[in-house]
Design an enzyme around this catalytic site. Sequence first.
Site, PDB file in Angstrom:
ATOM      1  N   ARG A 141      47.166  39.200  48.998  1.00  0.00           N
ATOM      2  CA  ARG A 141      48.143  38.108  49.069  1.00  0.00           C
ATOM      3  C   ARG A 141      49.340  38.596  49.864  1.00  0.00           C
ATOM      4  O   ARG A 141      49.389  39.776  50.229  1.00  0.00           O
ATOM      5  CB  ARG A 141      48.578  37.671  47.664  1.00  0.00           C
ATOM      6  CG  ARG A 141      49.184  38.812  46.869  1.00  0.00           C
ATOM      7  CD  ARG A 141      49.687  38.371  45.507  1.00  0.00           C
ATOM      8  NE  ARG A 141      50.186  39.520  44.767  1.00  0.00           N
ATOM      9  CZ  ARG A 141      50.839  39.453  43.628  1.00  0.00           C
ATOM     10  NH1 ARG A 141      51.076  38.273  43.077  1.00  0.00           N
ATOM     11  NH2 ARG A 141      51.266  40.529  43.025  1.00  0.00           N
ATOM     12  N   CYS A 145      50.843  36.072  58.788  1.00  0.00           N
ATOM     13  CA  CYS A 145      51.773  36.217  59.903  1.00  0.00           C
ATOM     14  C   CYS A 145      52.850  35.143  59.759  1.00  0.00           C
ATOM     15  O   CYS A 145      52.532  33.958  59.673  1.00  0.00           O
ATOM     16  CB  CYS A 145      51.001  36.034  61.209  1.00  0.00           C
ATOM     17  SG  CYS A 145      52.100  35.855  62.619  1.00  0.00           S
ATOM     18  N   ASN A 179      56.034  33.127  47.242  1.00  0.00           N
ATOM     19  CA  ASN A 179      56.207  34.116  46.176  1.00  0.00           C
ATOM     20  C   ASN A 179      56.597  35.450  46.790  1.00  0.00           C
ATOM     21  O   ASN A 179      55.929  35.935  47.708  1.00  0.00           O
ATOM     22  CB  ASN A 179      54.899  34.293  45.391  1.00  0.00           C
ATOM     23  CG  ASN A 179      55.103  35.097  44.122  1.00  0.00           C
ATOM     24  OD1 ASN A 179      55.782  34.642  43.202  1.00  0.00           O
ATOM     25  ND2 ASN A 179      54.557  36.289  44.076  1.00  0.00           N
ATOM     26  N   GLU A 180      57.680  35.989  46.317  1.00  0.00           N
ATOM     27  CA  GLU A 180      58.094  37.340  46.731  1.00  0.00           C
ATOM     28  C   GLU A 180      57.825  37.614  48.212  1.00  0.00           C
ATOM     29  O   GLU A 180      57.065  38.522  48.569  1.00  0.00           O
ATOM     30  CB  GLU A 180      57.401  38.391  45.854  1.00  0.00           C
ATOM     31  CG  GLU A 180      57.825  38.322  44.412  1.00  0.00           C
ATOM     32  CD  GLU A 180      57.347  39.517  43.582  1.00  0.00           C
ATOM     33  OE1 GLU A 180      56.365  40.162  43.967  1.00  0.00           O
ATOM     34  OE2 GLU A 180      57.984  39.786  42.549  1.00  0.00           O
ATOM     35  N   CYS A 187      51.552  41.330  65.150  1.00  0.00           N
ATOM     36  CA  CYS A 187      50.591  40.751  66.096  1.00  0.00           C
ATOM     37  C   CYS A 187      51.285  40.406  67.415  1.00  0.00           C
ATOM     38  O   CYS A 187      52.517  40.449  67.510  1.00  0.00           O
ATOM     39  CB  CYS A 187      49.939  39.513  65.494  1.00  0.00           C
ATOM     40  SG  CYS A 187      51.035  38.093  65.424  1.00  0.00           S
ATOM     41  N   GLU A 344      60.804  36.128  36.863  1.00  0.00           N
ATOM     42  CA  GLU A 344      59.665  36.818  36.238  1.00  0.00           C
ATOM     43  C   GLU A 344      60.188  38.024  35.465  1.00  0.00           C
ATOM     44  O   GLU A 344      61.111  38.714  35.907  1.00  0.00           O
ATOM     45  CB  GLU A 344      58.686  37.354  37.285  1.00  0.00           C
ATOM     46  CG  GLU A 344      57.917  36.321  38.056  1.00  0.00           C
ATOM     47  CD  GLU A 344      56.969  36.977  39.063  1.00  0.00           C
ATOM     48  OE1 GLU A 344      56.560  38.143  38.860  1.00  0.00           O
ATOM     49  OE2 GLU A 344      56.656  36.325  40.068  1.00  0.00           O
ATOM     50  N   TRP A 352      51.370  47.763  36.799  1.00  0.00           N
ATOM     51  CA  TRP A 352      51.524  48.490  38.059  1.00  0.00           C
ATOM     52  C   TRP A 352      52.470  49.683  37.986  1.00  0.00           C
ATOM     53  O   TRP A 352      52.688  50.353  38.989  1.00  0.00           O
ATOM     54  CB  TRP A 352      51.940  47.547  39.187  1.00  0.00           C
ATOM     55  CG  TRP A 352      53.163  46.725  38.882  1.00  0.00           C
ATOM     56  CD1 TRP A 352      53.174  45.483  38.314  1.00  0.00           C
ATOM     57  CD2 TRP A 352      54.530  47.075  39.118  1.00  0.00           C
ATOM     58  NE1 TRP A 352      54.465  45.032  38.165  1.00  0.00           N
ATOM     59  CE2 TRP A 352      55.322  45.988  38.666  1.00  0.00           C
ATOM     60  CE3 TRP A 352      55.171  48.183  39.664  1.00  0.00           C
ATOM     61  CZ2 TRP A 352      56.719  45.989  38.744  1.00  0.00           C
ATOM     62  CZ3 TRP A 352      56.563  48.184  39.738  1.00  0.00           C
ATOM     63  CH2 TRP A 352      57.320  47.089  39.281  1.00  0.00           C
ATOM     64  N   LYS A 393      44.505  41.350  34.704  1.00  0.00           N
ATOM     65  CA  LYS A 393      44.003  40.935  33.385  1.00  0.00           C
ATOM     66  C   LYS A 393      44.624  41.712  32.223  1.00  0.00           C
ATOM     67  O   LYS A 393      44.575  41.264  31.094  1.00  0.00           O
ATOM     68  CB  LYS A 393      42.483  40.984  33.327  1.00  0.00           C
ATOM     69  CG  LYS A 393      41.821  42.322  33.536  1.00  0.00           C
ATOM     70  CD  LYS A 393      40.298  42.157  33.410  1.00  0.00           C
ATOM     71  CE  LYS A 393      39.542  43.428  33.705  1.00  0.00           C
ATOM     72  NZ  LYS A 393      39.638  43.836  35.115  1.00  0.00           N
ATOM     73  N   PHE A 394      45.232  42.876  32.523  1.00  0.00           N
ATOM     74  CA  PHE A 394      45.905  43.595  31.432  1.00  0.00           C
ATOM     75  C   PHE A 394      47.427  43.572  31.570  1.00  0.00           C
ATOM     76  O   PHE A 394      48.133  44.301  30.892  1.00  0.00           O
ATOM     77  CB  PHE A 394      45.400  45.042  31.355  1.00  0.00           C
ATOM     78  CG  PHE A 394      43.942  45.120  31.016  1.00  0.00           C
ATOM     79  CD1 PHE A 394      43.445  44.496  29.884  1.00  0.00           C
ATOM     80  CD2 PHE A 394      43.051  45.783  31.848  1.00  0.00           C
ATOM     81  CE1 PHE A 394      42.098  44.527  29.567  1.00  0.00           C
ATOM     82  CE2 PHE A 394      41.696  45.832  31.543  1.00  0.00           C
ATOM     83  CZ  PHE A 394      41.215  45.197  30.404  1.00  0.00           C
ATOM     84  N   HIS A 395      47.931  42.748  32.501  1.00  0.00           N
ATOM     85  CA  HIS A 395      49.391  42.599  32.619  1.00  0.00           C
ATOM     86  C   HIS A 395      49.887  41.808  31.415  1.00  0.00           C
ATOM     87  O   HIS A 395      49.264  40.836  31.000  1.00  0.00           O
ATOM     88  CB  HIS A 395      49.715  41.851  33.910  1.00  0.00           C
ATOM     89  CG  HIS A 395      51.174  41.884  34.278  1.00  0.00           C
ATOM     90  ND1 HIS A 395      52.140  41.227  33.542  1.00  0.00           N
ATOM     91  CD2 HIS A 395      51.830  42.491  35.287  1.00  0.00           C
ATOM     92  CE1 HIS A 395      53.321  41.437  34.103  1.00  0.00           C
ATOM     93  NE2 HIS A 395      53.164  42.202  35.169  1.00  0.00           N
TER      94      HIS A 395
HETATM   95  C1  GLA Z   1      55.128  40.123  40.973  1.00  0.00           C
HETATM   96  C2  GLA Z   1      54.412  38.851  41.374  1.00  0.00           C
HETATM   97  C3  GLA Z   1      53.564  38.278  40.272  1.00  0.00           C
HETATM   98  C4  GLA Z   1      52.841  39.349  39.513  1.00  0.00           C
HETATM   99  C5  GLA Z   1      53.841  40.349  38.996  1.00  0.00           C
HETATM  100  C6  GLA Z   1      53.234  41.443  38.154  1.00  0.00           C
HETATM  101  O1  GLA Z   1      56.378  39.954  40.513  1.00  0.00           O
HETATM  102  O2  GLA Z   1      55.280  37.866  41.857  1.00  0.00           O
HETATM  103  O3  GLA Z   1      52.654  37.369  40.853  1.00  0.00           O
HETATM  104  O4  GLA Z   1      51.904  39.975  40.331  1.00  0.00           O
HETATM  105  O5  GLA Z   1      54.452  40.961  40.091  1.00  0.00           O
HETATM  106  O6  GLA Z   1      54.219  42.273  37.606  1.00  0.00           O
END
Ligand code: GLA
Length: 710
Positions: A141, A145, A179-180, A187, A344, A352, A393-395
């Site tokens: 994700r 570009c 998102n972020e 390129c 968030e 992570w 899945k484990f977040h």
């Molecule tokens: C970022 C993303 C989310 C998710 C979280 C996990 O902040 O925006 O989609 O992946 O990390 O901590």
Amino acid sequence: MFTKNDKFVTSHLSQHSEWGIPMPNHKKNYVTAAKFMLHGGDYNPDQWLDRPDILEEDMKLMKLAHTNAFSVGIFAWSTLEPEEGVYHFEWLDKIFENIHSIGGRVILATPSGARPAWMSKKYPEVLRVNAARVKQLHGGRHNHCFTSEVYREKTQKINRLLAEKYGNHPALLMWHISNEYGGECHCETCQEAFREYLKIKYNHDLKTLNDSWWGPFWSHTISEWSQVESPSPIGESMVHGMNLDWRRFVTDQTISFYEHEIVPLRELTPTIPITTNFMADTRELIPFQGLDYSKFAKHLDVISWDAYPAWHNDWTTTADLASKVGFMNDLYRSLKQQPFLLMESTPSCVNWHDVNKSKRPGMHLLSSMQMIAHGSDSVLYFQWRKSRGSSEKFHGAVVDHDNSRENRVFKDVTQVGQTLEKLSGVIGTNRPAEVAVFYDWESNWAINDAQGFGVRTKLYPETVQKHYKAFWERDIPVDVITKEHDFSSYKLLIVPMLYLVSEKTISRFKEFVANGGTIVMTYISGLVNEHDLTYLGGWHKDLQEIFGIKPVETDTLYPSDQNSVTFRGTTYQLNDYATIIEVATATVEGIYEDDFYAQTPAVTSHQYQAGKAYYIGGRLEHAFQQAFYQDLIDELSLKPVFHVKHGEGVSVQVRQSPESDYIFIMNFTEEKQPIVFETIVRDLITGEAMEGELTLEKYEVRIVEKTNEV
Ligand code: GLA
């Protein structure tokens, strides 16, 4: 300091929309998302469409958890448009209805953070090319570009459809754009765009560009625009002026992509506020380095950010990490000088960090309230429900795979929801400050590029955070500002390690001090201009005038090297850097103790017109910052908004309205902490009146209100 006009009133905005949302015309002071504290988070029903039972259960659980706002559709493009031009909105209609039926609100995302596979296959130009010029495959994700016409067009189209479909839905609260945003594409289309950007910047004059980039160095003079290539590990990476321009271009290009995304939203939903979620870098929380958020901020109605501190880690104390969270919040709040949103956070752990540790009992409420204390009008989570497959899945999530409403995390979240419901008075209030700490994205890029000093010890953001911490420890509110801000109204401006500074900013510092302000600057400041070219003839003459000194040499030390500085009778340990200072008209306040510059000035002060300028030549242990700033706090009569007597690791942060001060007293230690109030206040959660002595349990937070005489 606080005046009635500082209050970011939501009521005068309510004429514009049902939710108290102002017209996002960028003239109003404050855009809040709603009249209530937002509680909820990223909701991914698109992962569960074949489980209507789970989607139904979600609604029950959302109510039980006292949640009310959900970011929907963030990565839902392949569900919304499974084939080119074939749209499926019926599932989203249902989700809107579901959330509306429980009185909740939708923060509707545009899906550009990840795209469907058909698009990458049919239009490979949307795929990103990395700095080594390798075209990326489809997958992951945040990897498109930003210049691609196709990607811009496809994004705008789906955004328009979303705005047409849901723009008037009563549950729609805000837009969550992509998102972020982050990363960069190299390129050929981006190369062309970079060249165009440079042509405009340098007035179509290659000589100006070559002068700014110090062209003749290693024969890097450019004789045609087409020779410009973005920085690359297989090409050019040593031309600092170019590196800086490239980073500026990446910021501008990302903003341009964002602006393109929001065209239909501004057109069709002019009263719906727009945000995109900003980030922090590393588990230790320094500002995200990839984009200059001080520029991006102007394009948003509300700042929001994603905070994932590694609580209970084994390298720093809880209080130290809390002070970094405080810094990040005060930086993002100060970007628009208004409350922000926590978009968030995790209710338990992430997936992570090196070690994905759960929050200990008490930490979820404490860490959530810390965000509110520093200016957030929300506590939102990633994620509402844990996904069943793939990397997250484990977040941590509000709802675990067991679907339980009895587990610790669900109960912790519910407690936060119940608490937020009692904080309606806090919404829209800010934290006026008399102290500003200066942070600059461009200077950070430049110092990290500099081949000099210590590779591992530059630590610009961390250094700024250490200066901030001295005030955090004393409960004195601080704005963390950038060069985009007017700083004339602060009493004290702290400018640590500002390696890159333009003449324009220097003259603003000069004016600030001349008019009575107090400034503090440190080693490795004022070395290069906005092109990352060094100032010639020594330190800039205006800086010499302000500070009454001339820094002549900076000594970089090995970790095992020892030196110290004696300042006002006490000796403090010095690490990493010592700048040798030639004094002209300044007063010497501290001296080095060792080495070939022993007994020479290390800390100076200087009266410049109506103000005062301090220079700190060495990187000194924290006890120095504590002592140095304590003297300044006394001298300038800087005070906490509300006085609570407490020990180390307790933080008292206040949000203010003309009617009330909302005081958050937080114990960021693993021990009980005695505190003493000198004024009668009301506990906002229990309603009880409080005065005198009290004990805070480990990680306990108390939120109290002091009513002001209006
Ligand atoms: C970022 C993303 C989310 C998710 C979280 C996990 O902040 O925006 O989609 O992946 O990390 O901590």
